[in-house]
Design a protein around this motif. Structure first.
Motif, PDB file in Angstrom:
ATOM      1  N   VAL A  98       0.872  -1.168   0.000  1.00  0.00           N
ATOM      2  CA  VAL A  98       0.000   0.000   0.000  1.00  0.00           C
ATOM      3  C   VAL A  98       0.908   1.216   0.000  1.00  0.00           C
ATOM      4  O   VAL A  98       1.681   1.417   0.939  1.00  0.00           O
ATOM      5  CB  VAL A  98      -0.944   0.016   1.220  1.00  0.00           C
ATOM      6  CG1 VAL A  98      -1.796   1.283   1.217  1.00  0.00           C
ATOM      7  CG2 VAL A  98      -1.822  -1.236   1.230  1.00  0.00           C
ATOM      8  N   ILE A  99       0.841   1.988  -1.066  1.00  0.00           N
ATOM      9  CA  ILE A  99       1.726   3.133  -1.273  1.00  0.00           C
ATOM     10  C   ILE A  99       0.926   4.406  -1.008  1.00  0.00           C
ATOM     11  O   ILE A  99      -0.055   4.676  -1.706  1.00  0.00           O
ATOM     12  CB  ILE A  99       2.287   3.133  -2.701  1.00  0.00           C
ATOM     13  CG1 ILE A  99       2.958   1.780  -2.980  1.00  0.00           C
ATOM     14  CG2 ILE A  99       3.245   4.296  -2.916  1.00  0.00           C
ATOM     15  CD1 ILE A  99       2.818   1.319  -4.402  1.00  0.00           C
ATOM     16  N   PHE A 100       1.323   5.149   0.007  1.00  0.00           N
ATOM     17  CA  PHE A 100       0.633   6.368   0.402  1.00  0.00           C
ATOM     18  C   PHE A 100       1.563   7.542   0.159  1.00  0.00           C
ATOM     19  O   PHE A 100       2.601   7.659   0.813  1.00  0.00           O
ATOM     20  CB  PHE A 100       0.233   6.290   1.878  1.00  0.00           C
ATOM     21  CG  PHE A 100      -0.437   7.529   2.391  1.00  0.00           C
ATOM     22  CD1 PHE A 100      -1.715   7.853   1.990  1.00  0.00           C
ATOM     23  CD2 PHE A 100       0.218   8.365   3.276  1.00  0.00           C
ATOM     24  CE1 PHE A 100      -2.350   8.998   2.465  1.00  0.00           C
ATOM     25  CE2 PHE A 100      -0.391   9.516   3.752  1.00  0.00           C
ATOM     26  CZ  PHE A 100      -1.679   9.827   3.353  1.00  0.00           C
ATOM     27  N   THR A 101       1.229   8.389  -0.796  1.00  0.00           N
ATOM     28  CA  THR A 101       2.004   9.600  -1.058  1.00  0.00           C
ATOM     29  C   THR A 101       1.168  10.789  -0.613  1.00  0.00           C
ATOM     30  O   THR A 101      -0.061  10.797  -0.770  1.00  0.00           O
ATOM     31  CB  THR A 101       2.392   9.725  -2.539  1.00  0.00           C
ATOM     32  OG1 THR A 101       1.223   9.607  -3.346  1.00  0.00           O
ATOM     33  CG2 THR A 101       3.385   8.657  -2.946  1.00  0.00           C
ATOM     34  N   SER A 102       1.827  11.794  -0.050  1.00  0.00           N
ATOM     35  CA  SER A 102       1.075  12.906   0.524  1.00  0.00           C
ATOM     36  C   SER A 102       1.823  14.219   0.430  1.00  0.00           C
ATOM     37  O   SER A 102       3.042  14.247   0.325  1.00  0.00           O
ATOM     38  CB  SER A 102       0.753  12.610   1.994  1.00  0.00           C
ATOM     39  OG  SER A 102       1.954  12.511   2.741  1.00  0.00           O
ATOM     40  N   LEU A 103       1.034  15.287   0.497  1.00  0.00           N
ATOM     41  CA  LEU A 103       1.543  16.645   0.651  1.00  0.00           C
ATOM     42  C   LEU A 103       0.991  17.172   1.963  1.00  0.00           C
ATOM     43  O   LEU A 103      -0.230  17.210   2.159  1.00  0.00           O
ATOM     44  CB  LEU A 103       1.091  17.539  -0.510  1.00  0.00           C
ATOM     45  CG  LEU A 103       1.642  17.176  -1.881  1.00  0.00           C
ATOM     46  CD1 LEU A 103       1.019  18.064  -2.950  1.00  0.00           C
ATOM     47  CD2 LEU A 103       3.160  17.313  -1.895  1.00  0.00           C
ATOM     48  N   ARG A 104       1.868  17.542   2.883  1.00  0.00           N
ATOM     49  CA  ARG A 104       1.481  17.978   4.225  1.00  0.00           C
ATOM     50  C   ARG A 104       1.110  19.450   4.261  1.00  0.00           C
ATOM     51  O   ARG A 104       1.633  20.258   3.514  1.00  0.00           O
ATOM     52  CB  ARG A 104       2.642  17.759   5.196  1.00  0.00           C
ATOM     53  CG  ARG A 104       2.879  16.342   5.672  1.00  0.00           C
ATOM     54  CD  ARG A 104       1.872  15.874   6.703  1.00  0.00           C
ATOM     55  NE  ARG A 104       1.545  16.877   7.698  1.00  0.00           N
ATOM     56  CZ  ARG A 104       2.258  17.124   8.795  1.00  0.00           C
ATOM     57  NH1 ARG A 104       3.348  16.421   9.049  1.00  0.00           N
ATOM     58  NH2 ARG A 104       1.890  18.058   9.638  1.00  0.00           N
ATOM     59  N   THR A 105       0.251  19.782   5.220  1.00  0.00           N
ATOM     60  CA  THR A 105      -0.041  21.171   5.546  1.00  0.00           C
ATOM     61  C   THR A 105       1.059  21.668   6.486  1.00  0.00           C
ATOM     62  O   THR A 105       1.760  20.862   7.102  1.00  0.00           O
ATOM     63  CB  THR A 105      -1.402  21.278   6.258  1.00  0.00           C
ATOM     64  OG1 THR A 105      -1.387  20.453   7.417  1.00  0.00           O
ATOM     65  CG2 THR A 105      -2.548  20.867   5.340  1.00  0.00           C
ATOM     66  N   PRO A 106       1.218  22.972   6.616  1.00  0.00           N
ATOM     67  CA  PRO A 106       2.215  23.488   7.573  1.00  0.00           C
ATOM     68  C   PRO A 106       1.828  23.152   9.011  1.00  0.00           C
ATOM     69  O   PRO A 106       0.647  23.058   9.354  1.00  0.00           O
ATOM     70  CB  PRO A 106       2.163  25.005   7.347  1.00  0.00           C
ATOM     71  CG  PRO A 106       1.555  25.185   5.997  1.00  0.00           C
ATOM     72  CD  PRO A 106       0.603  24.034   5.820  1.00  0.00           C
ATOM     73  N   GLY A 107       2.833  22.970   9.864  1.00  0.00           N
ATOM     74  CA  GLY A 107       2.602  22.701  11.279  1.00  0.00           C
ATOM     75  C   GLY A 107       2.360  21.227  11.558  1.00  0.00           C
ATOM     76  O   GLY A 107       2.033  20.457  10.664  1.00  0.00           O
ATOM     77  N   ASP A 108       2.514  20.851  12.814  1.00  0.00           N
ATOM     78  CA  ASP A 108       2.388  19.442  13.198  1.00  0.00           C
ATOM     79  C   ASP A 108       0.949  19.042  13.491  1.00  0.00           C
ATOM     80  O   ASP A 108       0.478  18.027  13.002  1.00  0.00           O
ATOM     81  CB  ASP A 108       3.281  19.150  14.410  1.00  0.00           C
ATOM     82  CG  ASP A 108       3.316  17.677  14.733  1.00  0.00           C
ATOM     83  OD1 ASP A 108       2.584  17.269  15.658  1.00  0.00           O
ATOM     84  OD2 ASP A 108       4.046  16.923  14.066  1.00  0.00           O
ATOM     85  N   HIS A 109       0.257  19.807  14.326  1.00  0.00           N
ATOM     86  CA  HIS A 109      -1.153  19.567  14.656  1.00  0.00           C
ATOM     87  C   HIS A 109      -1.410  18.132  15.122  1.00  0.00           C
ATOM     88  O   HIS A 109      -2.444  17.547  14.794  1.00  0.00           O
ATOM     89  CB  HIS A 109      -2.066  19.907  13.471  1.00  0.00           C
ATOM     90  CG  HIS A 109      -1.856  21.267  12.929  1.00  0.00           C
ATOM     91  ND1 HIS A 109      -2.306  22.402  13.564  1.00  0.00           N
ATOM     92  CD2 HIS A 109      -1.202  21.688  11.810  1.00  0.00           C
ATOM     93  CE1 HIS A 109      -1.952  23.466  12.864  1.00  0.00           C
ATOM     94  NE2 HIS A 109      -1.285  23.070  11.802  1.00  0.00           N
ATOM     95  N   GLY A 110      -0.458  17.543  15.858  1.00  0.00           N
ATOM     96  CA  GLY A 110      -0.618  16.188  16.373  1.00  0.00           C
ATOM     97  C   GLY A 110      -0.219  15.090  15.402  1.00  0.00           C
ATOM     98  O   GLY A 110      -0.353  13.904  15.702  1.00  0.00           O
ATOM     99  N   TYR A 111       0.315  15.472  14.250  1.00  0.00           N
ATOM    100  CA  TYR A 111       0.665  14.496  13.209  1.00  0.00           C
ATOM    101  C   TYR A 111       1.731  13.500  13.682  1.00  0.00           C
ATOM    102  O   TYR A 111       1.582  12.295  13.490  1.00  0.00           O
ATOM    103  CB  TYR A 111       1.153  15.220  11.953  1.00  0.00           C
ATOM    104  CG  TYR A 111       1.632  14.282  10.876  1.00  0.00           C
ATOM    105  CD1 TYR A 111       0.726  13.684  10.015  1.00  0.00           C
ATOM    106  CD2 TYR A 111       2.983  13.988  10.736  1.00  0.00           C
ATOM    107  CE1 TYR A 111       1.152  12.812   9.028  1.00  0.00           C
ATOM    108  CE2 TYR A 111       3.415  13.110   9.756  1.00  0.00           C
ATOM    109  CZ  TYR A 111       2.505  12.530   8.901  1.00  0.00           C
ATOM    110  OH  TYR A 111       2.926  11.663   7.931  1.00  0.00           O
TER     111      TYR A 111
END
Length: 119
Positions: free
Chosen positions: A14-27
């Motif tokens: 399972v290949i998950f590619t992502s673009l994150r938002t700024p900041g951690d926010h519990g990530y």
């Protein structure tokens, strides 16, 4: 990076590619929790992940597609997916694939580092 230990193919990725938002926010906390939770699921084989800036890719390995599909439905994972779509990611893609070949460089003695690999 440590590579996931996988069996002789076939198995599911399972290949998950992502673009994150700024900041951690519990990530960071949730990501670590999801790795531990996934590792406890039936059929889990391992995970490999890399992130550079806002772009990331995580590949989880499963004995088969049914095991990967079952992981997608785990209640706590469903909550993380919802939060990801709402808070952590500006965009993402999930791709599910069957691995039919798995190989790497040979050792100096000419043998694969792990026996049973397809070349």
């Amino acid at each position: 990076m440590v590579f996931a230990t996988t069996p002789t193919p076939p198995y599911t990725a399972v290949i998950f590619t992502s673009l994150r938002t700024p900041g951690d926010h519990g990530y960071t906390t949730m990501s670590a929790r999801m790795e531990k939770l996934a590792a406890a699921q039936p059929g889990y084989l391992g995970i490999e992940s890399a992130r550079t800036g806002e772009q990331g890719i995580t590949v989880s390995y499963w004995v088969d597609e049914a095991a990967a599909a079952a992981w997608k439905q785990v209640a706590e994972h469903l909550l993380a997916q919802e939060r990801g779509a709402r808070v952590w990611y500006t965009d993402y893609r999930v791709r599910v694939a069957t691995v039919t070949r798995d190989y790497g460089p040979a050792r100096e003695d000419g043998h694969s580092p792990r026996p049973g690999r397809s070349h």
